[in-house]
Design an enzyme around this catalytic site. Structure first.
Site, PDB file in Angstrom:
ATOM      1  N   SER A  87       0.703  -1.342   0.104  1.00 52.39           N
ATOM      2  CA  SER A  87      -0.068   0.075  -0.267  1.00 52.39           C
ATOM      3  C   SER A  87       0.904   1.339  -0.156  1.00 52.39           C
ATOM      4  O   SER A  87       2.264   1.042   0.271  1.00 52.39           O
ATOM      5  CB  SER A  87      -0.924   0.003   1.451  1.00 52.39           C
ATOM      6  OG  SER A  87      -1.293   1.221   1.596  1.00 52.39           O
ATOM      7  N   TYR A 137      -2.244   0.242  10.941  1.00 51.03           N
ATOM      8  CA  TYR A 137      -2.106  -0.224   9.343  1.00 51.03           C
ATOM      9  C   TYR A 137      -0.567   0.179   8.862  1.00 51.03           C
ATOM     10  O   TYR A 137      -0.066  -0.986   8.077  1.00 51.03           O
ATOM     11  CB  TYR A 137      -3.194   0.304   8.701  1.00 51.03           C
ATOM     12  CG  TYR A 137      -3.388  -0.189   7.404  1.00 51.03           C
ATOM     13  CD1 TYR A 137      -3.505  -1.512   6.891  1.00 51.03           C
ATOM     14  CD2 TYR A 137      -3.512   0.727   6.193  1.00 51.03           C
ATOM     15  CE1 TYR A 137      -3.601  -1.807   5.700  1.00 51.03           C
ATOM     16  CE2 TYR A 137      -3.549   0.368   5.081  1.00 51.03           C
ATOM     17  CZ  TYR A 137      -3.824  -1.046   4.464  1.00 51.03           C
ATOM     18  OH  TYR A 137      -3.905  -1.517   3.211  1.00 51.03           O
TER      19      TYR A 137
END
Ligand code: NAP
Length: 247
Positions: free
Chosen positions: A133, A146
């Protein structure tokens, strides 16, 4: 099935980027093994694309081992299973959310990759494609659970590139920005309104946009290793900077 047929394993193939990738790899001639916990969904998709659905919970070593036993051979592994839970300052971090994110994104990727590496190498032309990501490249406020998990997942993936240099295996990291999938609904515990607000006023990437890039990487000749591909919507400059049109 011909002995020349290339096999691809896609984790998290029950929705979003994983489901789109399974469809596109099958269209390119791969025999796709689909793994996820929602078995009804992967069964339907496997029937549609002529693939094989196998239950998989990447957080459970026994499930990973039973899954890998069903994978006869493996040319491409797409480490896609993952996601986020919650948004909170470090000072208010929820340990269970962190545990979920680290177990799924980091240890999940470790377990599956470690278990399939022998088959990838034995194929003579293996390829590990890991969906990290922009959160693996940047940190942002309230996102440390995250971002730290995605940084760790990326560190694991990038380490493999050096450890297997000289062996018949490629490593590609795919780092997307905003993609409209079930990701935000999962992050916000099923709150569809809060999830929709993440994409409001901008045009996000679709799961198909990311799957196109994964499939492109997987279909290059064996000597070509696309190391890292970052893709973001035109409306996104960084993890924290977007352009949103007024409603
Ligand atoms: P999604 O629609 O929520 O899909 C997540 C997939 O992961 C589902 O198929 C889910 O399947 C699977 N999964 C979750 N926990 C699992 C477990 N324990 N075992 C096996 N599978 C599991 O979200 P997505 O956007 O397609 O996410 C795919 C990947 O892209 C993730 O790694 C995510 O972090 C990354 N990513 C997403 C975005 C974004 O904006 N959407 C941006 C950058 C990176 P089951 O629930 O059926 O098990």
């Amino acid at each position: 099935m011909s002995t020349d047929t290339r096999w691809a394993v896609v984790t998290g193939a029950s929705s979003g980027i994983g489901a789109a990738t399974a469809r596109k790899l099958a269209a390119e001639g791969f025999h796709v093994v689909l793994g996820a916990r929602r078995v009804d969904r992967i069964n339907d998709l496997a029937a549609e694309i002529g693939g094989l659905a196998v239950p998989l919970d990447v957080t459970d070593p026994d499930s990973v081992s039973a899954f890998v036993d069903r994978v006869e051979r493996c040319n491409v592994l797409v480490n896609n299973a993952g996601g986020a839970k919650g948004l909170a300052k470090v000072s208010e971090a929820v340990e269970d959310d962190w545990r979920w994110m680290w177990e799924t994104n980091v240890l999940g990727t470790l377990r599956i990759t470690k278990a399939l590496l022998p088959k990838l190498l034995a194929s003579g032309d293996g390829h590990v494609i890991t969906v990290t990501s922009v959160a693996a490249l940047e940190v942002y406020d309230n996102g440390s659970g995250y971002t730290s998990a995605k940084h760790a997942q990326a560190a694991l993936h990038r380490t493999l590139r050096g450890e297997h240099l000289g062996e018949p295996v490629r490593f590609t990291e795919i780092a997307p920005g905003l993609v409209e999938t079930e990701f935000s609904e999962v992050r916000f515990g099923g709150d569809a309104e809060r999830a929709a607000a993440v994409y409001q006023g901008l045009t996000p990437l679709t799961a198909d946009d990311v799957a196109d890039v994964i499939t492109f990487a997987a279909t290059r000749p064996a000597h070509v290793n696309l190391d890292t591909i970052v893709l973001k919507p035109r409306d996104q400059a960084s993890a924290t900077r977007t352009h949103r049109r007024g409603s």
